[in-house]
Design an enzyme around this catalytic site. Structure first.
Site, PDB file in Angstrom:
ATOM      1  N   TYR A 130       0.562  -1.340   0.026  1.00  0.00           N
ATOM      2  CA  TYR A 130       0.051   0.005   0.352  1.00  0.00           C
ATOM      3  C   TYR A 130       0.798   1.284   0.175  1.00  0.00           C
ATOM      4  O   TYR A 130       0.206   2.188  -0.060  1.00  0.00           O
ATOM      5  CB  TYR A 130      -0.799   0.162   1.056  1.00  0.00           C
ATOM      6  CG  TYR A 130      -2.281  -1.286   0.911  1.00  0.00           C
ATOM      7  CD1 TYR A 130      -2.882  -0.764   0.176  1.00  0.00           C
ATOM      8  CD2 TYR A 130      -1.908  -2.445   1.716  1.00  0.00           C
ATOM      9  CE1 TYR A 130      -4.756  -1.733   0.116  1.00  0.00           C
ATOM     10  CE2 TYR A 130      -2.764  -3.534   1.414  1.00  0.00           C
ATOM     11  CZ  TYR A 130      -3.803  -3.276   0.776  1.00  0.00           C
ATOM     12  OH  TYR A 130      -4.637  -4.042   0.442  1.00  0.00           O
ATOM     13  N   PHE A 416     -10.936  -4.883  10.939  1.00  0.00           N
ATOM     14  CA  PHE A 416     -12.160  -4.397  10.645  1.00  0.00           C
ATOM     15  C   PHE A 416     -11.022  -4.734   9.100  1.00  0.00           C
ATOM     16  O   PHE A 416     -10.409  -4.694   8.472  1.00  0.00           O
ATOM     17  CB  PHE A 416     -12.097  -3.084  10.522  1.00  0.00           C
ATOM     18  CG  PHE A 416     -10.669  -1.681   9.930  1.00  0.00           C
ATOM     19  CD1 PHE A 416     -10.780  -1.621   8.435  1.00  0.00           C
ATOM     20  CD2 PHE A 416     -10.263  -1.429  10.142  1.00  0.00           C
ATOM     21  CE1 PHE A 416      -9.697  -0.821   7.863  1.00  0.00           C
ATOM     22  CE2 PHE A 416      -8.478  -0.683  10.287  1.00  0.00           C
ATOM     23  CZ  PHE A 416      -9.183  -0.125   9.279  1.00  0.00           C
TER      24      PHE A 416
END
Length: 416
Positions: A130, A416
């Site tokens: 990322y 999450f």
């Protein structure tokens, strides 16, 4: 639209409820293909925000997935800032290296900007992925394995006044969530519990226990008020010499030092166990200063939350600064070019203003470094020492590095 090296065209579109099962099956396969329980899948399906999730389709086959939960994250100064919680990112093995991931990241960040959210955050299954999209590692978490036979706990005064009681995790959820909510503003990186997410912390499928007991809960009270809780499991391990079982800590929050001490002392003293195992804990916690031998606590750090500034000006204004700062940042952001250029940041512990400027730059860095430093856990000076931040005006680095810091180490409180 994305055209691959083999001229296969994928269609990128917002997820529809009727497509969720296939979309999620593609995601599970991308992460190894291990099935989840019906309870787990139903929970994630109920939390899906369809207008914030996308899928990549090759004809009628889903080959890519990405989503962005609506979150509120605590930033230095205690404010709770809306952030896109990037999640469930996966590409089918048959469609790797064809630009599918890049197209989803492009679409997602454009969407986040259109929603008026200044931050995107994620946890990375592979840290190398990322950075090229502007995400910087902003927090770390701690895994511990404490030898409770050799390590003792010296609790602070008042711990004996805290009453502990067992509770059914689901039945104690409301009082535990009230404690958690009071803790959220105190530490950068913590996530306010959004509706429905309280169910995640007590989800207890047998497949996720790793041979340990069902989830247990102890609630701490003082004067009739709930002041803390611990959720944990016990993992049995016996041989001819006796028990080597472990207490596996899933969650622990407390409102003061005495309550922290009482809860950790309870975990140290669980019968027929000889160690405590916990993962994803804050890098610094009060119990570190209560143990008699930190060397036998098996501390190990790892990366946790990655932060991406989607709107540099708004994001830098959303937080405060622990010392006064007046610095011009020359920001490079190839993936979101609207952020590129010079920004003048002026602020202190009361607030901040960040505006575009033509003034000469004091520091030069990419948006990735800004994301890493944003929550106050990664010093700009450390990034500069690695060649990631360049000081142009002498003294600007020390000024900005101190201002960006946080008194409390940032921490991602749940995944999450």
């Amino acid at each position: 639209m994305t055209t691959s090296r083999t001229s296969v065209t994928t269609d990128l579109r917002v997820l529809r409820p009727e497509d969720w099962d296939q979309w999620y099956s593609n995601l599970l396969r991308a992460f190894g293909g291990v099935p989840e329980s019906a309870e787990e899948q139903e929970l994630w399906k109920s939390l899906t925000e369809y207008d914030r999730f996308v899928g990549a389709w090759d004809g009628d086959v889903c080959v890519g997935s990405a989503g962005a939960f609506t979150f509120q994250v605590t930033v230095p100064g205690g404010a709770s800032v809306k952030a896109a919680g990037v999640t469930m990112v996966g590409v089918a093995g048959t469609h790797r290296r064809r630009g599918v991931l890049t197209s989803m990241m492009r679409r997602q960040l454009d969407d986040v900007r259109s929603w008026g959210e200044s931050l995107a955050v994620l946890t990375a299954s592979e840290p190398a992925i990322y950075g090229r999209f502007g995400y910087g590692q902003a927090t770390q978490s701690l895994s511990v394995e404490i030898d409770t036979v050799r390590v003792r706990l010296e609790v602070p005064a008042g711990a004996d006044d805290v009453r502990l009681r067992y509770a059914v995790p689901a039945e104690a959820l409301d009082v535990c969530e009230a404690v958690y909510a009071r803790r959220v503003p105190e530490r950068p990186g913590m996530l306010a519990r959004m509706p429905g997410w309280e169910r995640v912390v007590v989800l207890d499928p047998e497949s996720e226990r790793g041979g340990a007991s069902p989830l247990q809960c102890v609630v701490a009270e003082r004067g009739g008020d709930v002041v803390g809780f611990a959720r944990f499991r016990v993992k049995p391990d016996w041989d001819v010499t006796g028990s080597h079982s472990a207490v596996v800590v899933e969650d622990l929050e407390a409102l003061d030092a005495a309550s922290q001490g009482a809860l950790w002392r309870f975990l140290f003293d669980v019968d027929l166990t000889s160690k405590i195992v916990a993962r994803g804990r804050p890098v610094e916690e009060p119990w570190h200063h209560m143990v008699t031998d930190i060397r036998r606590c098996g501390l190990r750090r790892r990366d946790a939350l990655y932060v991406r500034l989607v709107d540099v000006g708004a994001a830098l204004e959303d937080r405060t600064y622990q010392t006064p700062v007046d610095v011009v940042l020359d920001v490079e952001d190839a993936f979101c070019p609207w952020n590129s250029g010079r920004w003048r940041l002026t602020g202190d512990a009361k607030g901040a203003v960040c505006r575009r400027t033509e003034d000469a730059a004091d520091l030069a860095l990419s948006v990735r470094e800004l994301g890493a430093a944003y929550l106050g856990g990664v010093p700009l000076a450390g990034l500069a020492a690695a060649g990631r931040v360049r000081e142009i005006r002498q003294g600007a680095l020390a000024e900005a590095s101190l201002a960006f810091g946080s008194v409390v180490e940032p921490w991602l409180s749940h995944g999450f």
